[in-house]
Design a protein around this motif. Structure first.
Motif, short mmCIF file in Angstrom:
data_model
loop_
_atom_site.label_atom_id
_atom_site.label_comp_id
_atom_site.label_asym_id
_atom_site.label_seq_id
_atom_site.Cartn_x
_atom_site.Cartn_y
_atom_site.Cartn_z
N GLY A 100 38.15 10.28 19.99
CA GLY A 100 37.18 11.75 19.16
C GLY A 100 38.10 12.71 19.44
O GLY A 100 38.81 12.68 20.32
N ILE A 101 37.13 13.80 19.13
CA ILE A 101 37.81 15.32 19.18
C ILE A 101 36.99 16.02 20.39
O ILE A 101 35.64 15.61 20.44
CB ILE A 101 37.97 15.73 18.08
CG1 ILE A 101 38.73 15.30 17.04
CG2 ILE A 101 38.46 17.38 18.38
CD1 ILE A 101 38.74 15.99 15.63
N THR A 102 37.47 16.54 21.41
CA THR A 102 37.02 17.13 22.39
C THR A 102 35.92 18.32 21.92
O THR A 102 36.43 18.75 20.82
CB THR A 102 37.81 17.88 23.31
OG1 THR A 102 38.83 18.78 22.88
CG2 THR A 102 38.42 16.68 24.03
N ASP A 103 34.90 18.80 22.40
CA ASP A 103 34.13 19.71 21.84
C ASP A 103 34.82 21.11 21.82
O ASP A 103 34.15 21.93 21.02
CB ASP A 103 32.89 19.80 22.78
CG ASP A 103 33.06 20.40 24.38
OD1 ASP A 103 34.17 20.27 24.55
OD2 ASP A 103 31.94 20.44 24.78
N GLN A 104 35.84 21.31 22.53
CA GLN A 104 36.81 22.74 22.09
C GLN A 104 37.71 22.34 21.03
O GLN A 104 38.18 23.37 20.46
CB GLN A 104 37.53 23.02 23.28
CG GLN A 104 36.77 23.47 24.59
CD GLN A 104 36.17 22.00 25.41
OE1 GLN A 104 36.93 21.10 25.17
NE2 GLN A 104 35.45 22.21 26.31
N GLY A 105 37.80 21.14 20.66
CA GLY A 105 38.61 21.13 19.25
C GLY A 105 40.20 21.04 19.88
O GLY A 105 41.08 20.86 18.82
N HIS A 106 40.66 20.86 20.82
CA HIS A 106 42.06 21.09 21.35
C HIS A 106 42.51 20.04 21.98
O HIS A 106 43.82 19.93 22.32
CB HIS A 106 42.40 22.18 22.35
CG HIS A 106 41.77 23.70 21.78
ND1 HIS A 106 42.24 24.27 20.88
CD2 HIS A 106 40.67 24.37 22.40
CE1 HIS A 106 41.57 25.26 20.47
NE2 HIS A 106 40.76 25.42 21.68
N GLY A 107 41.68 18.93 21.76
CA GLY A 107 42.27 17.49 22.40
C GLY A 107 41.64 16.32 21.99
O GLY A 107 40.69 16.58 21.27
N THR A 108 41.99 15.17 22.50
CA THR A 108 41.18 13.99 21.87
C THR A 108 40.64 13.28 23.21
O THR A 108 41.22 13.64 24.19
CB THR A 108 41.93 13.16 21.11
OG1 THR A 108 43.22 12.67 21.88
CG2 THR A 108 42.64 13.78 19.85
N TRP A 109 39.84 12.49 22.97
CA TRP A 109 39.12 11.54 24.02
C TRP A 109 39.40 9.97 23.51
O TRP A 109 39.35 9.85 22.64
CB TRP A 109 38.04 12.04 24.69
CG TRP A 109 37.26 11.88 23.54
CD1 TRP A 109 36.87 13.13 22.78
CD2 TRP A 109 36.17 10.98 23.17
NE1 TRP A 109 35.60 12.78 22.11
CE2 TRP A 109 35.28 11.34 22.15
CE3 TRP A 109 35.91 9.50 23.46
CZ2 TRP A 109 34.44 10.81 21.45
CZ3 TRP A 109 35.19 8.97 22.66
CH2 TRP A 109 34.30 9.51 21.76
N GLY A 110 39.39 9.05 24.39
CA GLY A 110 39.45 7.67 24.21
C GLY A 110 38.32 7.07 25.28
O GLY A 110 38.48 7.24 26.50
N ILE A 111 37.58 6.03 24.83
CA ILE A 111 36.83 5.09 25.68
C ILE A 111 36.69 3.45 25.23
O ILE A 111 36.75 3.61 23.73
CB ILE A 111 35.49 5.74 25.86
CG1 ILE A 111 34.68 4.96 27.04
CG2 ILE A 111 34.55 5.75 24.62
CD1 ILE A 111 33.35 5.83 27.56
N ASN A 112 36.83 2.86 26.02
CA ASN A 112 36.46 1.36 25.62
C ASN A 112 34.98 0.74 25.48
O ASN A 112 34.33 1.44 26.45
CB ASN A 112 37.16 0.46 26.75
CG ASN A 112 38.58 0.29 26.39
OD1 ASN A 112 39.50 0.93 27.07
ND2 ASN A 112 39.11 -0.85 25.51
N ARG A 113 34.74 0.28 24.57
CA ARG A 113 33.30 -0.52 24.70
C ARG A 113 33.51 -1.71 23.84
O ARG A 113 34.67 -2.10 23.15
CB ARG A 113 32.46 0.47 23.53
CG ARG A 113 32.10 1.65 23.95
CD ARG A 113 31.06 1.59 25.22
NE ARG A 113 30.76 2.77 25.69
CZ ARG A 113 30.86 3.34 26.88
NH1 ARG A 113 31.99 3.16 27.59
NH2 ARG A 113 30.46 4.86 27.29
N GLY A 114 32.65 -2.65 24.57
CA GLY A 114 32.89 -4.09 24.00
C GLY A 114 31.64 -4.55 23.30
O GLY A 114 30.43 -4.10 23.80
#
Length: 174
Positions: free
Chosen positions: A114-128
């Protein structure tokens, strides 16, 4: 000539509605739908090799409700990637995955981006999700600003990973 002027006036009015949203978010505004489904994009990463034998790396079929696709788990090597490009929303939503009642016996390790709430970067997370004891729609992630969810055919050999062919990811926003 008047019809051209009316079309131009409508285009200007539409742009007036969209441009403020672009200025605030940096991306096109997207309505926050109560429920929306997404089509998977399947990419063959490798085939016809010792790590990914044969030409077909995934298959089509049906479960009792809908057309599905599935693949064999492939150990530590990825032969395919299944990706959902999610329309951006800042709303908090449940992301649900469709587990077929056939050809679904493995563990899927999703990568949610996804996109950070500031819109200047991205994030990622594993889910299974372990498909062996499930069928139908199951929540794999709850949150906002998601742009992509994907998985690969990695996993202990001897299992199958299944998904809905046309709609296997659903977003439900409150």
């Amino acid at each position: 000539m008047r019809s051209v002027q009316r079309i131009a006036a409508r285009a200007v009015a539409a742009a007036a509605l969209i441009l403020p949203a672009l200025a605030l978010t940096g991306s096109p505004a997207v309505a926050d739908p109560a429920e929306e489904t997404f089509t998977p994009y399947v990419t063959t990463l490798e085939s016809g090799t010792s790590a990914c034998p044969g030409n077909d790396q995934y298959f089509s079929g049906w479960d009792t409700q809908r057309p599905i696709e599935w693949t064999y788990t492939n150990g530590d090597h990825a032969c395919i990637r299944v990706e959902y490009k999610v329309a951006f929303t800042a709303a908090n939503c449940d992301y649900q995955f469709y587990v077929p009642d056939r050809q679904a016996t493995g563990y899927i390790d999703f990568w949610v981006e996804g996109i950070t709430d500031q819109g200047h970067g991205t994030w990622g997370i594993n889910r299974g999700i372990n498909e062996i004891d499930k069928e139908g729609w199951h929540t794999i992630y709850t949150g906002d600003r998601v742009t992509s969810i994907k998985f690969w055919d990695k996993g202990p050999k001897g299992y199958t990973l299944g998904w809905g062919k046309y709609a296997s990811l659903k977003r439900v926003c409150s």
